[in-house]
Design an enzyme around this catalytic site. Structure first.
Site, PDB file in Angstrom:
ATOM      1  CG  ASP A  98      11.837  31.048  14.328  1.00 11.61           C
ATOM      2  OD1 ASP A  98      12.766  30.699  13.578  1.00 11.61           O
ATOM      3  OD2 ASP A  98      10.870  31.718  13.917  1.00 11.61           O
TER       4      ASP A  98
ATOM      5  NE  ARG B 131      16.155  33.527  10.365  1.00  5.92           N
ATOM      6  CZ  ARG B 131      14.903  33.906  10.120  1.00  5.92           C
ATOM      7  NH1 ARG B 131      13.945  33.459  10.907  1.00  5.92           N
ATOM      8  NH2 ARG B 131      14.602  34.718   9.129  1.00  5.92           N
TER       9      ARG B 131
ATOM     10  CG  HIS C 112       8.961  33.538  11.533  1.00  3.79           C
ATOM     11  ND1 HIS C 112      10.192  32.909  11.472  1.00  3.79           N
ATOM     12  CD2 HIS C 112       8.908  34.316  10.427  1.00  3.79           C
ATOM     13  CE1 HIS C 112      10.831  33.289  10.396  1.00  3.79           C
ATOM     14  NE2 HIS C 112      10.073  34.146   9.745  1.00  3.79           N
TER      15      HIS C 112
ATOM     16  CG  HIS D 119      19.778  37.879   5.784  1.00  2.00           C
ATOM     17  ND1 HIS D 119      19.036  38.852   5.165  1.00  2.00           N
ATOM     18  CD2 HIS D 119      18.907  37.183   6.578  1.00  2.00           C
ATOM     19  CE1 HIS D 119      17.781  38.778   5.576  1.00  2.00           C
ATOM     20  NE2 HIS D 119      17.677  37.778   6.428  1.00  2.00           N
TER      21      HIS D 119
ATOM     22  CE  LYS E 289      18.137  38.906   9.788  1.00  2.00           C
ATOM     23  NZ  LYS E 289      17.367  37.769  10.273  1.00  2.00           N
TER      24      LYS E 289
ATOM     25  CE  LYS F 105      17.295  31.299   3.395  1.00  2.00           C
ATOM     26  NZ  LYS F 105      17.486  30.494   4.626  1.00  2.00           N
TER      27      LYS F 105
END
Length: 432
Positions: free
Chosen positions: A70, A73, A107, A173, A183, A304
């Protein structure tokens, strides 16, 4: 003394440091930048890893579902998707037999405009594009259980297709080890309950134990989240994979394609060769940037930086972050959690009602609580920053001045400093 520069938003912050105390200045290793993603994709799908070429796997008349990431990303989908579709067309698979499903996980679905950003205008016009809805139970098909007791239910648009192609990006990740690969399926097109059970494994098996130490960046062996994902995808057994691999600077380095597991594993290996930096000792002070805009657009994305920088600092050390965060309070579901101070109750609440934003906030807050953390950011962010456990600063020079005062209180004269200019995409690996 030497001037060092770290990204913050669309600019650089400067600080004068004693060069003799800087033990590492980490920016990632040499990385090749792919000059032509279209050509690289075509080469990869025709000469795949541990698989027949895509054109030898699909046949005319078969239905094909392509899973794409989506808009949160962005990974080059608009460039490589037309290449995949052209290859399918070349063996007689018609556009009307191709479905693109957006792997939203938990999401929201895309707007029409976001579909165009992700897939490209031509693909949106030609193909059927479906938004995965993990809470729409009537669209889910159960495939069985993993050894972790996870009842795997996936989108009917994926399960009922003759052929399934995974796409995405190989990234570091913070709890699955690496992004990309499996994923796309779990959590990408899985049912909400399946996703939550998988992601709950980020917490220690022992109540009060905090985060599961086996679930961290680059960790795959013994990582229950990764293992459960792999078992879930094995129940589906996708037919092909196309993943991009990014450099620490955010450019696409290569395209890997082929077997859904083996090609992805090669991507992970290549990513770690670029972003994994071996160190021989931890530092008293780590100065880290997420890498600038858009990586520090909000605190949710910018944590992150915390997740990777923690591997470079000594226990009880000092961390300085340069994070612009113009949208620091977005999304609210994350920031409302990040400012919580009762960690015992916070953990209990996560175990009772697990959400990914809450867990990310819990993990980031746990890192901050273990160190003295300074955050260089916009003045309008200061009040909120104080609630997160960071000490806000106007400039990197100011943060360094405060850090020196802290070092003096600790009686540390022979201190060490590590600098991480692209901490969101570089991983310190301590040699033991």
């Amino acid at each position: 003394m030497k001037n060092y520069f770290l990204p913050i938003g669309k600019r650089q912050e400067e600080v004068l440091l004693p060069e003799e105390h800087v033990i590492y200045d980490i920016h990632g290793n040499d990385a090749h930048v792919c000059p032509d993603i279209v050509a690289a994709t075509r080469e990869a799908i025709r000469n795949p890893i541990c698989s027949k070429p895509l054109r030898e796997i699909v046949r005319a008349g078969e239905t094909v579902t392509i899973i794409v990431s989506d808009i949160t990303r962005l990974c080059g989908t608009s460039e490589f998707l037309p290449v995949i579709v052209d290859e399918l067309n070349s063996v007689g698979v018609k556009d009307e037999d191709i479905t693109v499903i957006v792997a939203t996980g938990t999401h929201r679905g895309h707007t029409p405009e976001e579909d165009i950003v992700v897939c490209g205008e031509e693909m949106v016009k030609r193909l059927k594009i479906v938004q995965h809805d993990s809470r729409k139970k009537e669209d889910m098909v159960s495939l069985g259980k993993t050894s972790f007791g996870n009842e795997v239910a996936l989108s009917k648009y994926v399960v009922n297709a003759d052929r399934v192609i995974l796409t995405g990006a190989v990234t570091l990740h913070p709890f699955a080890g690496f992004g990309g690969g499996r994923k796309a399926v779990m959590p990408g097109v899985a049912a909400y309950e399946s996703i939550m059970l998988n992601h709950c494994m980020t917490m220690s098996k022992i109540e009060g134990g905090g985060c599961n130490k086996a679930c961290d960046a680059s960790l795959l062996e013994g990582n229950p989240i990764h293992q459960d994902m792999m078992e879930a995808v094995s129940l589906l057994e996708p037919d092909f994979l196309v993943n991009t691999v990014f450099t620490p600077d955010g450019d696409i380095s290569e395209v890997v394609a082929g077997h859904w597991q083996k090609a992805w594993e090669q991507g992970c290996k290549d990513l770690l060769a670029m972003g994994g930096v071996h160190i021989k000792q931890l530092a008293d002070v780590v100065i880290a940037s997420a890498g600038g805009y858009p990586k520090d657009l909000n605190l949710y994305q910018a944590t992150k930086c915390h997740m990777n920088a923690q591997f470079a600092v000594k226990k009880g050390g000092i961390m300085i972050f340069t994070l612009d965060c113009p949208d620091i309070k977005e999304p609210a579901i994350f920031t409302d959690c990040f400012s919580r101070t009762d960690m015992e109750q916070f953990e209990k609440d996560i175990r009772a009602n697990f959400t990914i934003p809450a867990f990310v906030a819990f993990k980031a807050r746990s890192i901050v609580n273990d160190v003295t953390a300074y955050l260089v950011t916009r003045p309008e962010n200061f009040d909120f920053v104080r609630k997160t456990g960071h000490i806000p600063c106007h400039t990197l020079a100011e943060a360094w001045e405060k850090a020196q005062e802290q070092l003096a209180k600790q009686g540390k004269k022979d201190y060490t400093i590590t600098i991480m200019g692209h901490a969101s995409a570089t991983l310190p690996i301590l040699d033991k």
